[in-house]
Design a protein around this motif. Structure first.
Motif, PDB file in Angstrom:
ATOM      1  N   GLY A  70      35.573  37.604  44.747  1.00  0.00           N
ATOM      2  CA  GLY A  70      36.145  38.730  44.781  1.00  0.00           C
ATOM      3  C   GLY A  70      36.879  38.885  46.263  1.00  0.00           C
ATOM      4  O   GLY A  70      36.867  37.871  46.567  1.00  0.00           O
ATOM      5  N   LYS A  71      37.114  40.273  46.326  1.00  0.00           N
ATOM      6  CA  LYS A  71      37.845  40.337  47.487  1.00  0.00           C
ATOM      7  C   LYS A  71      37.494  41.806  48.309  1.00  0.00           C
ATOM      8  O   LYS A  71      37.385  42.477  47.516  1.00  0.00           O
ATOM      9  CB  LYS A  71      39.309  40.073  47.392  1.00  0.00           C
ATOM     10  CG  LYS A  71      40.019  41.112  46.493  1.00  0.00           C
ATOM     11  CD  LYS A  71      41.422  40.695  46.200  1.00  0.00           C
ATOM     12  CE  LYS A  71      42.062  41.790  45.259  1.00  0.00           C
ATOM     13  NZ  LYS A  71      43.638  41.602  44.831  1.00  0.00           N
TER      14      LYS A  71
ATOM     15  N   ASN B 108      38.261  37.206  51.635  1.00  0.00           N
ATOM     16  CA  ASN B 108      37.260  36.864  50.102  1.00  0.00           C
ATOM     17  C   ASN B 108      35.987  37.021  50.177  1.00  0.00           C
ATOM     18  O   ASN B 108      35.602  36.804  51.165  1.00  0.00           O
ATOM     19  CB  ASN B 108      37.934  35.314  50.044  1.00  0.00           C
ATOM     20  CG  ASN B 108      39.229  35.131  49.819  1.00  0.00           C
ATOM     21  OD1 ASN B 108      40.061  35.956  49.289  1.00  0.00           O
ATOM     22  ND2 ASN B 108      39.537  33.884  50.309  1.00  0.00           N
ATOM     23  N   TYR B 109      35.448  37.310  49.080  1.00  0.00           N
ATOM     24  CA  TYR B 109      34.093  37.643  48.863  1.00  0.00           C
ATOM     25  C   TYR B 109      33.299  36.391  48.173  1.00  0.00           C
ATOM     26  O   TYR B 109      34.019  36.021  47.243  1.00  0.00           O
ATOM     27  CB  TYR B 109      33.933  38.861  48.009  1.00  0.00           C
ATOM     28  CG  TYR B 109      32.501  39.261  47.941  1.00  0.00           C
ATOM     29  CD1 TYR B 109      31.413  39.173  48.729  1.00  0.00           C
ATOM     30  CD2 TYR B 109      32.256  39.774  46.337  1.00  0.00           C
ATOM     31  CE1 TYR B 109      30.104  39.593  48.396  1.00  0.00           C
ATOM     32  CE2 TYR B 109      31.025  40.139  46.251  1.00  0.00           C
ATOM     33  CZ  TYR B 109      29.888  40.083  47.175  1.00  0.00           C
ATOM     34  OH  TYR B 109      28.574  40.322  46.910  1.00  0.00           O
ATOM     35  N   TYR B 110      32.309  35.998  48.981  1.00  0.00           N
ATOM     36  CA  TYR B 110      31.692  34.538  48.435  1.00  0.00           C
ATOM     37  C   TYR B 110      30.345  34.856  47.918  1.00  0.00           C
ATOM     38  O   TYR B 110      29.587  35.534  48.686  1.00  0.00           O
ATOM     39  CB  TYR B 110      31.796  33.499  49.315  1.00  0.00           C
ATOM     40  CG  TYR B 110      32.878  33.181  49.912  1.00  0.00           C
ATOM     41  CD1 TYR B 110      33.788  32.436  49.113  1.00  0.00           C
ATOM     42  CD2 TYR B 110      33.651  33.412  50.870  1.00  0.00           C
ATOM     43  CE1 TYR B 110      35.218  31.932  49.339  1.00  0.00           C
ATOM     44  CE2 TYR B 110      34.796  33.292  51.385  1.00  0.00           C
ATOM     45  CZ  TYR B 110      35.649  32.200  50.471  1.00  0.00           C
ATOM     46  OH  TYR B 110      36.793  32.009  51.034  1.00  0.00           O
TER      47      TYR B 110
ATOM     48  N   LYS C  84      34.837  33.374  38.861  1.00  0.00           N
ATOM     49  CA  LYS C  84      33.769  34.059  38.382  1.00  0.00           C
ATOM     50  C   LYS C  84      33.863  35.506  38.765  1.00  0.00           C
ATOM     51  O   LYS C  84      34.478  35.800  40.015  1.00  0.00           O
ATOM     52  CB  LYS C  84      32.351  33.663  38.916  1.00  0.00           C
ATOM     53  CG  LYS C  84      31.914  32.354  38.399  1.00  0.00           C
ATOM     54  CD  LYS C  84      30.958  31.607  39.059  1.00  0.00           C
ATOM     55  CE  LYS C  84      30.670  30.273  38.366  1.00  0.00           C
ATOM     56  NZ  LYS C  84      29.865  29.463  39.329  1.00  0.00           N
TER      57      LYS C  84
ATOM     58  N   VAL D  65      32.001  39.042  39.680  1.00  0.00           N
ATOM     59  CA  VAL D  65      30.663  39.482  39.683  1.00  0.00           C
ATOM     60  C   VAL D  65      30.648  40.925  40.180  1.00  0.00           C
ATOM     61  O   VAL D  65      31.515  41.638  40.258  1.00  0.00           O
ATOM     62  CB  VAL D  65      30.072  38.670  40.947  1.00  0.00           C
ATOM     63  CG1 VAL D  65      30.008  37.427  40.855  1.00  0.00           C
ATOM     64  CG2 VAL D  65      30.945  39.186  42.319  1.00  0.00           C
TER      65      VAL D  65
ATOM     66  N   THR E 249      34.043  45.836  46.765  1.00  0.00           N
ATOM     67  CA  THR E 249      34.808  44.644  46.733  1.00  0.00           C
ATOM     68  C   THR E 249      35.356  44.843  45.122  1.00  0.00           C
ATOM     69  O   THR E 249      34.752  45.626  44.560  1.00  0.00           O
ATOM     70  CB  THR E 249      33.764  43.465  46.626  1.00  0.00           C
ATOM     71  OG1 THR E 249      32.846  43.554  45.486  1.00  0.00           O
ATOM     72  CG2 THR E 249      33.307  43.252  48.015  1.00  0.00           C
ATOM     73  N   THR E 250      36.525  44.054  44.833  1.00  0.00           N
ATOM     74  CA  THR E 250      37.106  43.954  43.715  1.00  0.00           C
ATOM     75  C   THR E 250      36.990  42.311  43.324  1.00  0.00           C
ATOM     76  O   THR E 250      37.157  41.693  43.982  1.00  0.00           O
ATOM     77  CB  THR E 250      38.525  44.580  43.529  1.00  0.00           C
ATOM     78  OG1 THR E 250      39.305  43.774  44.456  1.00  0.00           O
ATOM     79  CG2 THR E 250      38.421  46.000  43.881  1.00  0.00           C
ATOM     80  N   ASP E 251      37.500  42.263  41.898  1.00  0.00           N
ATOM     81  CA  ASP E 251      37.560  40.954  41.361  1.00  0.00           C
ATOM     82  C   ASP E 251      38.816  40.316  42.037  1.00  0.00           C
ATOM     83  O   ASP E 251      39.589  41.024  42.351  1.00  0.00           O
ATOM     84  CB  ASP E 251      38.007  41.119  39.969  1.00  0.00           C
ATOM     85  CG  ASP E 251      36.880  41.594  39.068  1.00  0.00           C
ATOM     86  OD1 ASP E 251      35.620  41.339  39.824  1.00  0.00           O
ATOM     87  OD2 ASP E 251      36.811  41.694  37.873  1.00  0.00           O
ATOM     88  N   TYR E 252      38.845  39.097  42.157  1.00  0.00           N
ATOM     89  CA  TYR E 252      39.830  38.223  43.230  1.00  0.00           C
ATOM     90  C   TYR E 252      41.292  38.661  42.619  1.00  0.00           C
ATOM     91  O   TYR E 252      42.367  39.022  43.490  1.00  0.00           O
ATOM     92  CB  TYR E 252      39.621  37.014  43.250  1.00  0.00           C
ATOM     93  CG  TYR E 252      40.621  36.237  44.101  1.00  0.00           C
ATOM     94  CD1 TYR E 252      40.507  36.325  45.590  1.00  0.00           C
ATOM     95  CD2 TYR E 252      41.619  35.711  43.628  1.00  0.00           C
ATOM     96  CE1 TYR E 252      41.227  36.015  46.489  1.00  0.00           C
ATOM     97  CE2 TYR E 252      42.565  34.974  44.666  1.00  0.00           C
ATOM     98  CZ  TYR E 252      42.232  35.288  46.114  1.00  0.00           C
ATOM     99  OH  TYR E 252      43.361  34.805  46.896  1.00  0.00           O
TER     100      TYR E 252
ATOM    101  N   VAL F 125      36.767  32.832  58.159  1.00  0.00           N
ATOM    102  CA  VAL F 125      36.962  32.755  56.439  1.00  0.00           C
ATOM    103  C   VAL F 125      38.759  33.192  56.420  1.00  0.00           C
ATOM    104  O   VAL F 125      39.018  32.737  55.761  1.00  0.00           O
ATOM    105  CB  VAL F 125      36.374  34.118  56.295  1.00  0.00           C
ATOM    106  CG1 VAL F 125      36.569  34.321  54.760  1.00  0.00           C
ATOM    107  CG2 VAL F 125      34.810  33.788  56.205  1.00  0.00           C
TER     108      VAL F 125
ATOM    109  N   ASP G  47      40.596  29.118  54.994  1.00  0.00           N
ATOM    110  CA  ASP G  47      40.331  29.334  53.585  1.00  0.00           C
ATOM    111  C   ASP G  47      40.560  28.193  52.685  1.00  0.00           C
ATOM    112  O   ASP G  47      40.705  28.357  51.351  1.00  0.00           O
ATOM    113  CB  ASP G  47      40.678  30.694  52.912  1.00  0.00           C
ATOM    114  CG  ASP G  47      39.769  31.490  52.836  1.00  0.00           C
ATOM    115  OD1 ASP G  47      38.470  31.283  52.959  1.00  0.00           O
ATOM    116  OD2 ASP G  47      40.011  32.871  52.423  1.00  0.00           O
TER     117      ASP G  47
ATOM    118  N   ASN H  12      30.529  34.358  53.557  1.00  0.00           N
ATOM    119  CA  ASN H  12      30.862  35.696  54.064  1.00  0.00           C
ATOM    120  C   ASN H  12      30.503  35.785  55.644  1.00  0.00           C
ATOM    121  O   ASN H  12      29.607  35.142  55.934  1.00  0.00           O
ATOM    122  CB  ASN H  12      30.061  36.714  53.121  1.00  0.00           C
ATOM    123  CG  ASN H  12      30.267  36.663  51.707  1.00  0.00           C
ATOM    124  OD1 ASN H  12      31.514  36.620  51.410  1.00  0.00           O
ATOM    125  ND2 ASN H  12      29.326  36.796  50.957  1.00  0.00           N
TER     126      ASN H  12
ATOM    127  N   LEU I  42      28.703  44.258  53.150  1.00  0.00           N
ATOM    128  CA  LEU I  42      29.458  43.657  53.630  1.00  0.00           C
ATOM    129  C   LEU I  42      30.098  44.558  55.010  1.00  0.00           C
ATOM    130  O   LEU I  42      30.069  45.539  54.792  1.00  0.00           O
ATOM    131  CB  LEU I  42      30.861  43.103  52.852  1.00  0.00           C
ATOM    132  CG  LEU I  42      30.197  42.300  51.492  1.00  0.00           C
ATOM    133  CD1 LEU I  42      31.208  42.144  50.625  1.00  0.00           C
ATOM    134  CD2 LEU I  42      30.056  40.757  52.320  1.00  0.00           C
TER     135      LEU I  42
END
Lengths: 775, 266
Positions: free
Chosen positions: A683-684, A693-695, B26, B28, B52-55, B223, B227, B237, B247
């Motif tokens: 995610g982000k 970026n979210y890991y 993925k 999440v 957060t959102t999906d990438y 980060v 990347d 993170n 976060l």
């Protein structure tokens, strides 16, 4: 010192024991050499037709066979050489030095008549691969540079660190867990130019052996494998000059006899000149840059008598990088080995070595009125005594000692002029690594042989130095001072090693092996590829020695008079005290580097299939590895197991060589492997209006699968002429697969709200050409 | 430094190429993101809460409304923050004081997020000046700003972030300084991440921060900068000083500020 006195007694005791043992038998011993160059041949086989037994030459070309009195017909064989058969009457000890001629026939004829290539079936070693540089010459390579480290990656269980990289992983271990020896000197950083080339110039190399399954007790200090590289001795018959001119580098070699053929020497140099092309750019930002590396190998040996021989060999290599006039960066290895072979009596062979090895790197920043320098290094001083005692045919004892003094210079900063940096020096660290080993190779019954051994090792981190204790946040709570030579922390370990070979028939065998290994030096590196700023640290009060246990079992089968060989090996490994980094770890110039580490364990298992056609107009091999490598760290991935980066599930290599007449050969290589286990975002989110970026999972994703094909054509002029020359054309990545070197997750430049995955690939199709000569 | 060098050598050596690829990732459950600062300047206290959102989701992340936000200090004072726009909270009465330790408390989505940060001593800027740079293939020509300040002597490590604005527009580069090698020295830093043209107003902030905030920005910049998966270290993170799997960060920041109007030197 009482410790060493005691070792001395033991050695004397052993020595007198060997002198009385085995009376009534006699010894046939000597050296096996190449007729043209006088070079000793390593691993040449010696067999008696009347007995189901034999031996092979050791790494100095020496052999000894202890036999009952009698008449024998003895055959000496070596790959690519015509065999020699002699008849002897053994009524006393006989010394017989044998000269083998390189066969002028094609490989096919030689091998059919000559080679006892069932060594893979009979020998009491497992997971051991031997390569001669000759065998590699036909394999296509990137930029036309023959590279031993890239070639071994085509063998089962050994995989490449990445595109064009000379680093390698063995059976799920990381790249720092391989012991790389050049004439017995450890090489700490075996790569040039960030891993695209290895430091081993093929011209200087005689013999390469990699041990991944059963490491004999004489080796230790790394977990996963030993890569034992021997430099050429040099031609002791005549002065020879050879060389090569390639697109990226040129090589030159001189070798010849010394002092009436009692000795010989060899000097080889190589230099790349990629940076010379930068001069053609008109852009001053580019044309004032410097980027090259060189290697210099030199070796000399002298035979004082039939019983004494002295070897001196050295390596010097350096990468030099300068960015405009302001930034300099250079790094390199130096090794020096002095070895003395002594034959006490025909049964007892001793090699004594004094070895020096050093790796260092240096940064330089230069301004008009100021300069800044940073330096880091590791230095080894090594003393070894290695004995070999031949009881009887197929019954050999090896034992010895090793003492290795390590000096670490973790980092030193100095500046001059107007540079606002205080001179800083991280404390040097010192350690003593010593070992005692004994290993015995014997035939138990006619169908079974064993090689078992024990290695006792001790590692002491010693003063002078400071030892810090810290709380869980990494803050120093106490400092202890240690004096010169004072013991800071000592570890003792016992490594058992066993290999059993059960011969099922002349053409097949089952082998099983167990090995325990310890590693006392640890490589800290933030990146996965080889980088010059690698930092080696000793085991200490905080860092425990890495440990590995490995069991393996394999089935070996040859067909059609050993023309084809096939094998299947299965292994399982447990790894303890593995090292990783805390998030945000700073290992650069950090006195408290130990606070940046986390510790965990791992396991690796796999199956390796190997099929090879050893000779014929068409020869080559196919290797397939199915494997997993997992890690578990309490501080990583919430304590759940995760795949190690080198967790390559499938790894396939196909090597195929066609000999067309005596002058031409065609070759092809195809490799395929599962993409590395990596961490991709799930995610982000926004911080200061930038996407971050979210890991959520360590190494939970995969790079795209890697595959490519290379082709090569080699032409060699008449081998009988005085001036010989040849051409090598190769094409790397023939079908232009854009293999991902890295994948970046970033915002689109025009529309920051749109985030995307961007692949970086280094090489598309790369043709190259090399011209080689010899006179 | 390491990564820049790496890329530089690669560029010199090979004509490497880039292309956008389709990689499935993925998805999440979303996590809460808190960006909170207390500064020594009036009106500088804001807490932004988002998710957060999906990438591959092209829309902006969702701002979290209706959260309960307050800040406490180690003298027992507390300030309740009000939501002034979607997901943005503030309190006009609070101004950070040197040496005070502040605690952030956020209640949102059933989560109880807390964080602590200590306000450091303000370090004054000695001077700022501009210098013309003719540009390279990697950077446009223009004026660059150079800051000079003196690190206070003393055993305790000091951490700084230098921020730069062009008028109101913040420069996205995260520039961090620690005094490990430069304790007590006067230092000069070239502020990278963009050039100025004559007439622009450069605002420079020297932010003295505590270790928790420093390590957050240090790991955040790692980060953001590296990347590249495949060549460099494993990303993770950033190290947050917030609890409950949130976060982001909470930083008490001691700012000294200077302004420079860029003029043509010639």
């Amino acid at each position: 010192m009482a410790f060493f006195k005691r070792i001395g007694y033991i050695l004397i005791l052993l020595y007198s024991f060997f002198n009385v043992y085995g009376q009534g038998k006699h010894t046939l011993s000597g050296y096996v050499r190449d007729a043209a160059t006088g070079e000793e041949l390593i691993g040449a086989t010696i067999t008696m037709d009347s007995l189901q037994t034999g031996t092979s030459t050791n790494q100095y070309g020496y052999y000894a066979l202890v036999l009952p009195e009698g008449r024998y017909s003895v055959t000496y064989r070596y790959i690519g050489y015509s065999p020699v058969v002699i008849d002897i009457v053994l009524s006393g000890d006989i010394q017989k030095n044998i000269i083998l001629k390189q066969s002028s026939e094609t490989l096919e004829e030689v091998v059919v008549s000559g080679e006892a290539s069932d060594r893979n079936i009979r020998s009491a070693e497992m997971g051991v691969e031997k390569i001669t540089t000759k065998q590699l010459q036909a394999v296509p390579v990137i930029f036309g540079e023959q590279d031993i480290l890239k070639s071994i990656q085509l063998l089962p269980g050994i995989s490449a660190v990445g595109e064009g990289n000379s680093g390698f992983y063995v059976r799920g271990g990381d790249a720092s867990q391989n012991l790389i020896l050049l004439d017995e000197a450890p090489v700490y950083n075996a790569s040039h130019l960030l891993g695209f080339f290895s430091v081993f110039n093929n011209d200087a190399i005689k013999d390469v052996k990699i041990m991944k399954g059963s490491m004999p007790a004489q080796y230790g200090g790394r977990l996963s494998s030993v890569l034992d590289i021997k430099m050429k001795e040099g031609n002791n018959q005549k002065l020879t000059t050879s060389g090569g001119i390639g697109l990226i580098s040129s090589r030159f070699q001189v070798e010849g006899p010394l002092l009436k053929q009692k000795g010989s020497f060899m000097v080889t140099g190589r230099r790349t000149y990629a940076d010379l092309f930068l001069k053609f750019f008109s852009d001053t930002n580019l044309n004032s840059n410097v980027l090259y590396f060189y290697d210099l190998n030199a070796k000399a040996n002298y035979r004082f008598s039939d019983k004494d021989r002295l070897f001196l060999s050295g390596y010097l290599g350096r990468d030099i990088f300068k960015f405009r006039k302001t930034f300099g960066f250079d790094w390199g290895n130096r090794t020096l080995s002095m070895r003395w072979n002594h034959i006490f009596n025909s049964r007892l062979f001793l090699n004594s070595s004094l070895i020096y090895s050093n790796y260092d790197y240096k940064f330089n920043l230069m301004f008009e009125d100021a300069e800044f320098t940073m330096r880091s290094a590791i230095t080894d001083f090594n003393w070894k005594e290695d004995f070999q005692y031949y009881f009887s045919a197929g019954n050999t004892l090896k034992f010895g000692t090793k003492l290795n003094y390590h000096r670490f210079l973790p980092g030193e900063v100095s500046s001059s002029g107007d540079f606002p940096v205080n001179d800083t020096k991280l404390e040097n660290k010192y350690a003593l690594e010593s070992a005692l080993y004994i290993s015995h190779e014997m035939k138990l019954f006619y169908f079974m042989s064993a090689n078992y051994g024990l290695r006792f090792s001790a590692f002491t981190q010693m003063g002078p130095g400071s030892v810090y204790s810290f709380d869980s946040f990494g803050n120093v709570i106490d400092t202890l001072r240690f004096d010169h030579m004072e013991n800071i922390k000592t570890y003792y370990n016992l490594d058992p090693r066993v290999t059993l070979t059960f011969q099922l028939s002349d053409q097949s065998s089952v082998k099983t092996a167990y090995m325990r290994t310890h590693q006392y030096l640890h490589l800290l590196s933030n990146t996965t590829s080889a980088t010059p700023i690698d930092l080696w640290v000793p085991s200490s009060r905080v860092i425990r020695p890495q440990t590995s246990d490995q069991v393996s079992i394999g089935y070996f089968r040859n067909f059609r008079q050993n023309q084809y060989e096939a094998s299947m090996e299965i292994y399982y490994r447990k790894l303890y005290h593995q090292i990783d980094y805390k998030n945000g770890a700073d290992i650069f110039l950090n006195d408290l580097v130990e606070t940046q580490l986390v510790f965990g364990s791992g396991q690796a298992y796999g199956m390796e299939l190997f099929f090879r056609k050893n000779y014929g107009k068409w020869h080559g091999w196919l290797s397939y590895t199915l494997a997993r490598s997992l890690r578990r760290f309490p501080d990583i991935n919430n304590g759940n197991p995760y795949p190690a980066r080198q967790d390559r599930i499938h790894d396939i290599s196909v090597v195929s060589i066609w000999e067309i007449g005596r002058k031409w050969s065609l070759s092809a290589v195809w490799v395929y492997y599962t993409g590395d286990a990596v961490t991709f975002p799930s995610g982000k989110y926004l911080i200061e209006n930038q996407y971050v970026n979210y890991y959520t999972e360590r190494n939970g994703s995969r790079m795209p699968d890697y595959h490519r094909m290379d082709l090569g054509i080699t032409y060699h002029s008449d081998r009988k002429k005085k001036w010989q020359s040849g051409w090598n054309f190769s094409i790397y990545n023939v079908y232009g697969r854009k293999n991902a070197y890295s994948i970046t997750f970033e915002s689109d430049k025009d529309n920051p709200q749109k985030t995307e995955a961007v692949k970086l690939y280094l090489f598309s199709v790369i043709p190259s050409i090399t011209y080689n000569f010899k006179f | 430094m390491r990564n820049h060098l790496y890329v530089l050598i690669l560029l010199l050596l090979f004509s490497s190429c880039e292309e956008v690829v389709d990689i499935s990732l993925k998805n999440v459950q979303s996590a809460v993101v808190v960006e909170a600062t207390v500064t020594n300047l009036p009106g500088g206290q804001t807490v932004k809460i988002s998710t957060t959102t999906d990438y591959y989701n092209p829309s902006l992340p969702l701002m979290k409304q209706g959260a309960e936000v307050s800040v406490l200090d180690d003298l027992g004072n507390s300030w309740l923050f009000n939501e002034i726009s979607k997901g943005v909270y503030t309190n006009g009465n609070l101004t950070g004081k040197e040496g005070r330790k502040y605690t952030l408390e956020v209640k949102v989505d059933g989560k109880d997020i807390t964080g602590e940060s200590e306000m450091q001593t303000v370090t004054p800027i000695d001077s700022i000046r501009s210098e013309y740079f003719p540009g390279t293939r990697f950077a446009d020509p223009g004026y660059f700003v150079i800051i000079m300040f003196t690190d206070p002597p003393g055993e305790d490590p000091d951490y700084y972030r230098i921020r730069m604005f062009n008028g109101q527009k913040p420069n996205p580069v995260i520039q961090l300084v620690d005094d490990r090698l430069t304790n007590g020295n006067q230092m000069e830093f070239f502020l990278y991440g963009g050039s100025y043209q004559p007439g622009d107003t450069a605002i420079v902030e020297l932010q003295s921060i505590d270790y928790g905030t420093y390590i957050y920005f240090y790991t955040l910049s790692n980060v953001l900068a590296s990347d590249q998966q495949g060549a460099t270290s494993t990303p993770a993170n950033p190290n947050t000083n917030l609890s409950d799997d949130a976060l982001g960060y909470f930083g008490a920041i001691a700012i000294s500020r200077d302004t420079l109007v860029i003029r043509d030197h010639d």
